[in-house]
Design an enzyme around this catalytic site. Sequence first.
Site, PDB file in Angstrom:
ATOM      1  N   ASN A   1       0.817  -1.197  -0.005  1.00 55.05           N
ATOM      2  CA  ASN A   1      -0.077   0.073  -0.012  1.00 55.05           C
ATOM      3  C   ASN A   1       0.759   1.153   0.074  1.00 55.05           C
ATOM      4  OD1 ASN A   1      -2.398  -1.600  -0.038  1.00 55.05           O
ATOM      5  ND2 ASN A   1      -2.172  -1.664   2.441  1.00 55.05           N
TER       6      ASN A   1
ATOM      7  N   HIS B   1       6.461  -0.975   3.833  1.00 53.98           N
ATOM      8  CA  HIS B   1       6.136  -2.463   4.134  1.00 53.98           C
ATOM      9  C   HIS B   1       5.437  -2.988   3.212  1.00 53.98           C
ATOM     10  CE1 HIS B   1       2.835   0.239   5.619  1.00 53.98           C
ATOM     11  NE2 HIS B   1       2.215  -0.876   5.616  1.00 53.98           N
TER      12      HIS B   1
HETATM   13  P1  DGP Z   1      -1.070  -0.319   5.440  1.00 52.66           P
HETATM   14  O1  DGP Z   1      -2.371   0.041   5.785  1.00 52.66           O
HETATM   15  O2  DGP Z   1      -0.658  -0.953   4.510  1.00 52.66           O
HETATM   16  O3  DGP Z   1      -0.359   0.878   6.188  1.00 52.66           O
HETATM   17  O4  DGP Z   1      -0.635  -1.442   6.719  1.00 52.66           O
HETATM   18  C1  DGP Z   1      -0.292  -1.131   7.988  1.00 52.66           C
HETATM   19  C2  DGP Z   1      -0.332  -2.464   8.631  1.00 52.66           C
HETATM   20  O5  DGP Z   1       0.622  -2.443   9.900  1.00 52.66           O
HETATM   21  C3  DGP Z   1      -1.775  -2.771   9.218  1.00 52.66           C
HETATM   22  O6  DGP Z   1      -2.107  -4.043   8.530  1.00 52.66           O
HETATM   23  C4  DGP Z   1      -1.957  -3.153  10.675  1.00 52.66           C
HETATM   24  C5  DGP Z   1      -0.155  -3.238  10.984  1.00 52.66           C
HETATM   25  N1  DGP Z   1       0.087  -2.657  12.267  1.00 52.66           N
HETATM   26  C6  DGP Z   1      -0.159  -1.369  12.698  1.00 52.66           C
HETATM   27  N2  DGP Z   1       0.303  -1.415  13.872  1.00 52.66           N
HETATM   28  C7  DGP Z   1       0.947  -2.482  13.940  1.00 52.66           C
HETATM   29  C8  DGP Z   1       1.843  -2.846  15.371  1.00 52.66           C
HETATM   30  O7  DGP Z   1       1.894  -2.191  16.356  1.00 52.66           O
HETATM   31  N3  DGP Z   1       2.211  -4.021  15.299  1.00 52.66           N
HETATM   32  C9  DGP Z   1       2.076  -4.976  14.146  1.00 52.66           C
HETATM   33  N4  DGP Z   1       2.543  -6.153  14.275  1.00 52.66           N
HETATM   34  N5  DGP Z   1       1.357  -4.607  13.156  1.00 52.66           N
HETATM   35  C10 DGP Z   1       0.855  -3.338  12.888  1.00 52.66           C
END
Ligand code: DGP
Length: 113
Positions: free
Chosen positions: A86, A99
């Site tokens: 994304n 990511h």
């Molecule tokens: P995006 O929408 O592509 O920016 O996805 C961000 C992703 O990051 C979302 O699927 C949830 C994940 N995410 C957000 N905060 C945390 C966190 O503190 N730990 C982990 N493991 N994932 C997280």
Amino acid sequence: MSDCLFCKIVDGEIPSNKVYEDDEILAFNDVAPQAPVHFLIVPKKHMESLDDTTDEDAALLAHIMLKIKDIAKELGLENGYRVVINTGEDGMQSVKHLHVHVLGKRRLLWPPG
Ligand code: DGP
């Protein structure tokens, strides 16, 4: 970046469920999984998004892409998986540290929303 969530995960300040790590990248399970297997791969170096990358990042980006299949195999995604990056506002990127999402272990719909 001191206020970046994924930099804090890379630094171990915020715990994560790690699935792979080397000198350049970290992979960990997504906190809000959208499939039975859903992990993220991040570069340890802070970069905001794909839009923030340059030719100097070519090897790092290739490294991420080439690791996906190895991690996917480890996690049992022998029947396939989806890779998503994304990017920016219309791409609904919520965390401003590049990511790569990898999702699998269920039949994923297409097109996405
Ligand atoms: P995006 O929408 O592509 O920016 O996805 C961000 C992703 O990051 C979302 O699927 C949830 C994940 N995410 C957000 N905060 C945390 C966190 O503190 N730990 C982990 N493991 N994932 C997280």
